[in-house]
Design a protein around this motif. Sequence first.
Motif, mmCIF file in Angstrom:
data_model
loop_
_atom_site.group_PDB
_atom_site.id
_atom_site.type_symbol
_atom_site.label_atom_id
_atom_site.label_comp_id
_atom_site.label_asym_id
_atom_site.label_seq_id
_atom_site.Cartn_x
_atom_site.Cartn_y
_atom_site.Cartn_z
ATOM 1 N N MET A 1 0.835 -1.173 0.000
ATOM 2 C CA MET A 1 0.000 0.000 0.000
ATOM 3 C C MET A 1 0.887 1.245 0.000
ATOM 4 S SD MET A 1 -2.608 1.085 2.883
ATOM 5 C CE MET A 1 -4.263 1.224 2.537
ATOM 6 N N VAL A 2 0.510 2.231 -0.860
ATOM 7 C CA VAL A 2 1.295 3.455 -0.986
ATOM 8 C C VAL A 2 0.591 4.547 -0.205
ATOM 9 C CG1 VAL A 2 2.207 5.131 -2.594
ATOM 10 C CG2 VAL A 2 2.062 2.746 -3.270
ATOM 11 N N THR A 3 1.352 5.242 0.637
ATOM 12 C CA THR A 3 0.778 6.343 1.406
ATOM 13 C C THR A 3 1.453 7.639 0.993
ATOM 14 O OG1 THR A 3 2.384 6.031 3.163
ATOM 15 C CG2 THR A 3 0.280 4.871 3.379
ATOM 16 N N ALA A 4 0.731 8.727 1.103
ATOM 17 C CA ALA A 4 1.273 10.035 0.750
ATOM 18 C C ALA A 4 2.131 10.539 1.892
ATOM 19 C CB ALA A 4 0.127 11.006 0.498
ATOM 20 N N SER A 5 3.246 11.135 1.513
ATOM 21 C CA SER A 5 4.119 11.687 2.542
ATOM 22 C C SER A 5 4.181 13.206 2.388
ATOM 23 C CB SER A 5 5.522 11.092 2.410
ATOM 24 O OG SER A 5 6.107 11.497 1.197
ATOM 25 N N PHE A 6 4.531 13.852 3.451
ATOM 26 C CA PHE A 6 4.614 15.312 3.450
ATOM 27 C C PHE A 6 5.734 15.789 2.540
ATOM 28 C CE2 PHE A 6 5.807 19.425 5.372
ATOM 29 C CZ PHE A 6 4.604 20.078 5.174
ATOM 30 N N THR A 7 6.856 15.105 2.505
ATOM 31 C CA THR A 7 7.969 15.505 1.632
ATOM 32 C C THR A 7 7.601 15.325 0.161
ATOM 33 O OG1 THR A 7 8.961 13.319 1.850
ATOM 34 C CG2 THR A 7 9.748 15.010 3.347
ATOM 35 N N LYS B 1 7.589 18.305 -2.620
ATOM 36 C CA LYS B 1 8.280 18.172 -3.905
ATOM 37 C C LYS B 1 7.333 18.485 -5.070
ATOM 38 C CE LYS B 1 11.778 14.723 -2.730
ATOM 39 N NZ LYS B 1 12.267 13.350 -2.979
ATOM 40 N N THR B 2 6.121 17.990 -4.965
ATOM 41 C CA THR B 2 5.135 18.227 -6.019
ATOM 42 C C THR B 2 4.812 19.712 -6.125
ATOM 43 O OG1 THR B 2 4.177 16.050 -5.609
ATOM 44 C CG2 THR B 2 2.830 17.618 -6.834
ATOM 45 N N ILE B 3 4.610 20.364 -4.991
ATOM 46 C CA ILE B 3 4.333 21.803 -4.990
ATOM 47 C C ILE B 3 5.520 22.562 -5.566
ATOM 48 C CG2 ILE B 3 3.881 23.816 -3.505
ATOM 49 C CD1 ILE B 3 1.485 22.003 -3.825
ATOM 50 N N ALA B 4 6.751 22.198 -5.189
ATOM 51 C CA ALA B 4 7.952 22.864 -5.696
ATOM 52 C C ALA B 4 8.077 22.685 -7.209
ATOM 53 C CB ALA B 4 9.194 22.323 -4.990
#
Length: 84
Positions: A1-7, A11-14
Amino acid sequence: MVTASFTGFLKTIAILILVYYAVKYLLKVFAPVIIQQVVKKAEQSFYEQQQNAQQPQQQAYANTSDRPKEKKKVGEYIDFEEIE
């Protein structure tokens, strides 16, 4: 299972911000060149249309006998005013 991470989110926002500013900069650099080419092409097209429109008229009236004859004047124009 893949979970979203804050980093990963950061990175996506950057990356989105970088892409936004890169596109904005590239448009600022290349937009004048693109607009100049579009205007030049439209001007050339307009000039060609004008030339094509004038050539048949010049050929049609090249001979004075080919010119259309004046219409007969049937009468004069009378301007009527209302009387109250």
